[in-house]
Design a protein around this motif. Sequence first.
Motif, short mmCIF file in Angstrom:
data_model
loop_
_atom_site.label_atom_id
_atom_site.label_comp_id
_atom_site.label_asym_id
_atom_site.label_seq_id
_atom_site.Cartn_x
_atom_site.Cartn_y
_atom_site.Cartn_z
N LEU A 135 54.08 46.69 16.62
CA LEU A 135 55.21 46.78 17.55
C LEU A 135 55.44 45.42 18.20
O LEU A 135 54.52 44.81 18.74
CB LEU A 135 54.92 47.83 18.62
N GLU A 136 56.68 44.96 18.18
CA GLU A 136 57.05 43.73 18.87
C GLU A 136 57.37 44.05 20.33
O GLU A 136 58.16 44.96 20.61
CB GLU A 136 58.27 43.08 18.21
N VAL A 137 56.74 43.31 21.24
CA VAL A 137 56.97 43.50 22.67
C VAL A 137 57.38 42.16 23.27
O VAL A 137 56.63 41.19 23.22
CB VAL A 137 55.71 44.02 23.38
N GLN A 138 58.58 42.13 23.81
CA GLN A 138 59.14 40.87 24.31
C GLN A 138 59.34 40.94 25.81
O GLN A 138 59.73 41.98 26.36
CB GLN A 138 60.49 40.59 23.62
N GLY A 139 59.08 39.82 26.47
CA GLY A 139 59.23 39.78 27.91
C GLY A 139 58.96 38.40 28.44
O GLY A 139 58.90 37.42 27.69
N PRO A 140 58.78 38.26 29.76
CA PRO A 140 58.57 36.95 30.37
C PRO A 140 57.29 36.28 29.88
O PRO A 140 56.42 36.91 29.26
CB PRO A 140 58.47 37.28 31.86
N VAL A 141 57.21 34.98 30.16
CA VAL A 141 55.97 34.25 29.89
C VAL A 141 54.83 34.96 30.61
O VAL A 141 54.94 35.31 31.79
CB VAL A 141 56.10 32.79 30.35
N GLY A 142 53.75 35.20 29.91
CA GLY A 142 52.64 36.01 30.40
C GLY A 142 52.44 37.24 29.53
O GLY A 142 51.42 37.92 29.65
N MET A 143 53.42 37.49 28.64
CA MET A 143 53.33 38.67 27.78
C MET A 143 52.12 38.59 26.85
O MET A 143 51.45 39.60 26.59
CB MET A 143 54.61 38.82 26.96
N ALA A 144 51.81 37.39 26.33
CA ALA A 144 50.68 37.25 25.42
C ALA A 144 49.38 37.65 26.11
O ALA A 144 48.52 38.32 25.52
CB ALA A 144 50.59 35.81 24.91
N GLY A 145 49.22 37.26 27.37
CA GLY A 145 48.02 37.64 28.11
C GLY A 145 47.95 39.14 28.36
O GLY A 145 46.87 39.73 28.29
N ALA A 177 49.87 44.93 19.24
CA ALA A 177 51.29 44.58 19.32
C ALA A 177 51.48 43.08 19.12
O ALA A 177 50.55 42.29 19.25
CB ALA A 177 51.86 44.99 20.67
N VAL A 178 52.70 42.71 18.80
CA VAL A 178 53.07 41.31 18.65
C VAL A 178 53.79 40.85 19.92
O VAL A 178 54.91 41.31 20.20
CB VAL A 178 54.00 41.10 17.43
N PRO A 179 53.17 39.98 20.73
CA PRO A 179 53.82 39.54 21.96
C PRO A 179 54.85 38.45 21.68
O PRO A 179 54.58 37.49 20.94
CB PRO A 179 52.67 39.01 22.80
N LEU A 180 56.02 38.57 22.27
CA LEU A 180 57.08 37.56 22.16
C LEU A 180 57.46 37.14 23.57
O LEU A 180 57.96 37.95 24.36
CB LEU A 180 58.30 38.14 21.43
N GLU A 181 57.21 35.90 23.91
CA GLU A 181 57.49 35.41 25.26
C GLU A 181 58.84 34.71 25.32
O GLU A 181 59.20 33.95 24.43
CB GLU A 181 56.38 34.46 25.72
N ILE A 182 59.58 34.99 26.38
CA ILE A 182 60.93 34.46 26.55
C ILE A 182 60.88 33.23 27.44
O ILE A 182 60.44 33.29 28.59
CB ILE A 182 61.86 35.52 27.16
N ALA A 183 61.33 32.11 26.89
CA ALA A 183 61.39 30.86 27.64
C ALA A 183 62.85 30.45 27.81
O ALA A 183 63.69 30.72 26.95
CB ALA A 183 60.61 29.77 26.92
#
Length: 343
Positions: A135-145, A177-183
């Motif tokens: 599952l791809e989960v996208q959100g603000p920087v900090g999502m990977a953590g 999940a696959v974290p996607l951070e938005i910059a």
Amino acid sequence: MLRKLLIGLAGLLMTVAGVAYTQRDALLGMAIGHRVQQGPDKAFAQDHDGIKVLICGTGSPEVSSARAQACTLVAAGGKLFLFDVGDGSVRSLAASRIPVNDLERVFVTHFHSDHFGDLGVLINAGWIWGRKTPLEVQGPVGMAGLIAGYEQAYALDEGYRSANMPHLAERRAVARAVPLEIAFAEGARSVRVFDKDGLTIDAALVAHDPVRPALGYVLRYKGRKLFISGDTEVSPANLPAMQGADMVIHESYAVHMVRRAIPEMRRLGMEFHARVAERTIPYHADNIALAKQAQAAGVKQLVLTHLIPYPENAVVRAMYTDGMSDHFHGDITVAEDGMVLAF
């Protein structure tokens, strides 16, 4: 007469119980068949030439068994997108028979717990119950953590299940999940995060200090525009995301009700609750200010969610929007868990 009636009723009940016992295998089969058929329904995602919305969570940080926390599901172009996944969201989606394994992507608005509390449950359930890809989960920087933290939290569960079920061991990647951070580029307040088959999603910075960044999302499809605010105060910075939207799903704070409640809280010795109420007012969306901004932005339908205080009955729901129609001339909808909207 009454005695004969009671005897007759008792005899009938015994007959029914006897039939149920002798036919228990058939009845069990019927019950199992009914349960299996109540699985996910893929119809919600089918393209109906527009945008369809399921409000899967209207609650706030207040713990309640009556509703889920922040959760909005959007279907467009045959795809399913989930915006926030607060506590209770997975149960709410299951109650609406949504095939969560078919989610295209999850978007998180910000890192208050009531907006991502069920994310680990969603990821883990997808792996156990047949999701094919991570599952791809996208959100603000900090999502990977955040995703790394869930991987650690579920590591023992993943190991035990993989040891017991070879088919899960073969798909262990799906358990993560696959974290996607938005910059954002310097000075930019909006960035495109999804663009496929005529459907676009933009992330927009909203005002929710001290939370930085806090995001809203703008979805466009076939000439229609949807804005999902996440948590935000009413701010001129949000106006471009709202401008000309067919529907705005916006967090909502009935300040007129809360301000009247604060002195009553103090009278009852609820000082802690009074202080919490006072401190949350400035960084949430006052209903009257929101109505004025929606009118200025040319919004067609305003859908209120993340409801504070939660309107538990029809009377409170009527009071909840008091005064808004004086300033906003479009449709105002007070959302409920399980509500479906389309445009």
